[in-house]
Enzyme design. Structure first.
Site, PDB file in Angstrom:
ATOM      1  N   LYS A 133      77.903 -34.194 184.245  1.00  0.00           N
ATOM      2  CA  LYS A 133      78.431 -33.289 183.213  1.00  0.00           C
ATOM      3  C   LYS A 133      79.701 -32.584 183.699  1.00  0.00           C
ATOM      4  O   LYS A 133      80.693 -32.534 182.990  1.00  0.00           O
ATOM      5  CB  LYS A 133      77.385 -32.221 182.834  1.00  0.00           C
ATOM      6  N   ARG A 141      70.054 -24.705 177.633  1.00  0.00           N
ATOM      7  CA  ARG A 141      69.070 -25.414 178.454  1.00  0.00           C
ATOM      8  C   ARG A 141      67.660 -25.203 177.949  1.00  0.00           C
ATOM      9  O   ARG A 141      66.715 -25.738 178.536  1.00  0.00           O
ATOM     10  CB  ARG A 141      69.154 -24.903 179.881  1.00  0.00           C
ATOM     11  N   ARG A 185      76.135 -34.522 197.587  1.00  0.00           N
ATOM     12  CA  ARG A 185      77.386 -34.230 196.873  1.00  0.00           C
ATOM     13  C   ARG A 185      77.922 -32.870 197.360  1.00  0.00           C
ATOM     14  O   ARG A 185      77.168 -31.993 197.788  1.00  0.00           O
ATOM     15  CB  ARG A 185      77.198 -34.251 195.352  1.00  0.00           C
ATOM     16  N   ARG A 207      76.350 -27.278 197.592  1.00  0.00           N
ATOM     17  CA  ARG A 207      75.555 -26.245 196.930  1.00  0.00           C
ATOM     18  C   ARG A 207      74.210 -26.123 197.641  1.00  0.00           C
ATOM     19  O   ARG A 207      73.601 -27.133 197.991  1.00  0.00           O
ATOM     20  CB  ARG A 207      75.315 -26.648 195.472  1.00  0.00           C
ATOM     21  N   ARG A 266      64.313 -28.928 189.963  1.00  0.00           N
ATOM     22  CA  ARG A 266      65.276 -28.814 188.854  1.00  0.00           C
ATOM     23  C   ARG A 266      65.038 -29.918 187.819  1.00  0.00           C
ATOM     24  O   ARG A 266      65.190 -29.692 186.610  1.00  0.00           O
ATOM     25  CB  ARG A 266      66.716 -28.878 189.393  1.00  0.00           C
TER      26      ARG A 266
HETATM   27  P1  AMP Z   1      74.075 -26.181 187.167  1.00  0.00           P
HETATM   28  O1  AMP Z   1      75.283 -25.920 187.993  1.00  0.00           O
HETATM   29  O2  AMP Z   1      74.374 -26.392 185.727  1.00  0.00           O
HETATM   30  O3  AMP Z   1      73.201 -27.248 187.753  1.00  0.00           O
HETATM   31  O4  AMP Z   1      73.206 -24.825 187.235  1.00  0.00           O
HETATM   32  C1  AMP Z   1      72.707 -24.305 188.448  1.00  0.00           C
HETATM   33  C2  AMP Z   1      71.535 -23.386 188.187  1.00  0.00           C
HETATM   34  O5  AMP Z   1      71.959 -22.290 187.355  1.00  0.00           O
HETATM   35  C3  AMP Z   1      70.369 -24.006 187.421  1.00  0.00           C
HETATM   36  O6  AMP Z   1      69.486 -24.704 188.280  1.00  0.00           O
HETATM   37  C4  AMP Z   1      69.733 -22.784 186.786  1.00  0.00           C
HETATM   38  O7  AMP Z   1      68.945 -22.071 187.712  1.00  0.00           O
HETATM   39  C5  AMP Z   1      70.930 -21.912 186.452  1.00  0.00           C
HETATM   40  N1  AMP Z   1      71.435 -22.126 185.072  1.00  0.00           N
HETATM   41  C6  AMP Z   1      72.614 -22.702 184.700  1.00  0.00           C
HETATM   42  N2  AMP Z   1      72.737 -22.736 183.366  1.00  0.00           N
HETATM   43  C7  AMP Z   1      71.611 -22.170 182.868  1.00  0.00           C
HETATM   44  C8  AMP Z   1      71.131 -21.929 181.561  1.00  0.00           C
HETATM   45  N3  AMP Z   1      71.837 -22.289 180.460  1.00  0.00           N
HETATM   46  N4  AMP Z   1      69.913 -21.337 181.428  1.00  0.00           N
HETATM   47  C9  AMP Z   1      69.197 -20.964 182.495  1.00  0.00           C
HETATM   48  N5  AMP Z   1      69.577 -21.163 183.758  1.00  0.00           N
HETATM   49  C10 AMP Z   1      70.781 -21.769 183.960  1.00  0.00           C
END
Ligand code: AMP
Length: 212
Positions: A13, A88, A127, A160, A171
């Site tokens: 994404k 989400r 990554r 990360r 996740r």
């Molecule tokens: P990402 O970088 O999109 O993988 O997001 C990293 C982490 O941020 C996720 O594993 C969640 O803990 C949190 N997170 C990101 N976006 C959301 C969302 N829309 N709702 C809830 N938690 C989120």
């Protein structure tokens, strides 16, 4: 143009959002990036967010909804935006619909990056990216020429903390339980488009561009 990029962690994404940002001159709104910036602070919210990241869980809906509601009113969103990582959960999607109705905005498409689940852990673990220019690397599939140093700007390459195998599996479980129900939600609205997220990166971009 308002797009949602949809898919499990590791689907690509963020990578595709960067291309689309340039192509359509619209901003990428990554809730993960916004939360990582908040997690660097020293307040209670930062501590809470770090705990949630480590558990592979989700930040509460009310926090996320308020964050996006505020962000999409900024000047740089006038032309449109790409939501990367939001919504989400079904309550987040419902809140987004309400926001759009209130602000006179229209969702153009939800682009699902369909990927083979077995490939995801391997894709995510390893990554990393440049802390200076944001260039993406992978220690197995796309390593920098010199370990830890960006090929493009010589910045330090970082990973990360939630990209370790245990957290990635948590996740993915969270994705299946709380995020996947959004597929029928958006399909019923007639805005869901699916592309093959396993294809080479450039082909995925082409496939997305062909949708418009
Ligand atoms: P990402 O970088 O999109 O993988 O997001 C990293 C982490 O941020 C996720 O594993 C969640 O803990 C949190 N997170 C990101 N976006 C959301 C969302 N829309 N709702 C809830 N938690 C989120």
């Amino acid at each position: 143009m308002i797009l949602i990029l949809f898919g499990p962690p590791g689907a690509g994404k963020g990578t595709q959002a960067k291309f689309l940002e340039q192509k359509f001159n619209i901003v990428q709104l990554s809730t993960g990036d916004m939360l990582r910036a908040k997690a660097k602070q020293t307040d209670d919210l930062a501590t809470t967010i770090k705990g949630i990241f480590a558990a592979g869980a989700l930040v509460p809906d009310d926090i996320m909804i308020a964050m996006i509601e505020e962000r999409i009113q900024h000047e740089d969103c006038k032309n449109g935006f790409i939501l990367d990582g939001f919504p989400r959960t079904v309550p987040q999607a419902e809140a987004l619909d309400e926001m759009f109705a209130k602000q006179g905005k229209k969702l153009d498409a939800v682009v699902e990056l369909k990927v083979d689940e077995n490939a995801l852990v391997e894709r995510i673990v390893g990554r990393c990216s440049c802390s200076n220019c944001g260039a993406s690397y992978h220690y197995k599939f796309n390593p920098p020429k010199v370990e830890g140093i960006c090929d493009l700007c010589a910045g330090a390459i970082i990973c990360r903390s939630d990209d370790n195998e245990e957290t990635v599996r948590a996740r993915l479980k969270t994705y299946h339980e709380q995020t996947e129900p959004l597929l029928p939600y958006y399909s019923a609205k007639g805005v869901l488009k699916t592309v093959d997220g396993m294809a080479p990166m450039d082909d995925v971009t082409k496939e997305i561009l062909n949708l418009f």
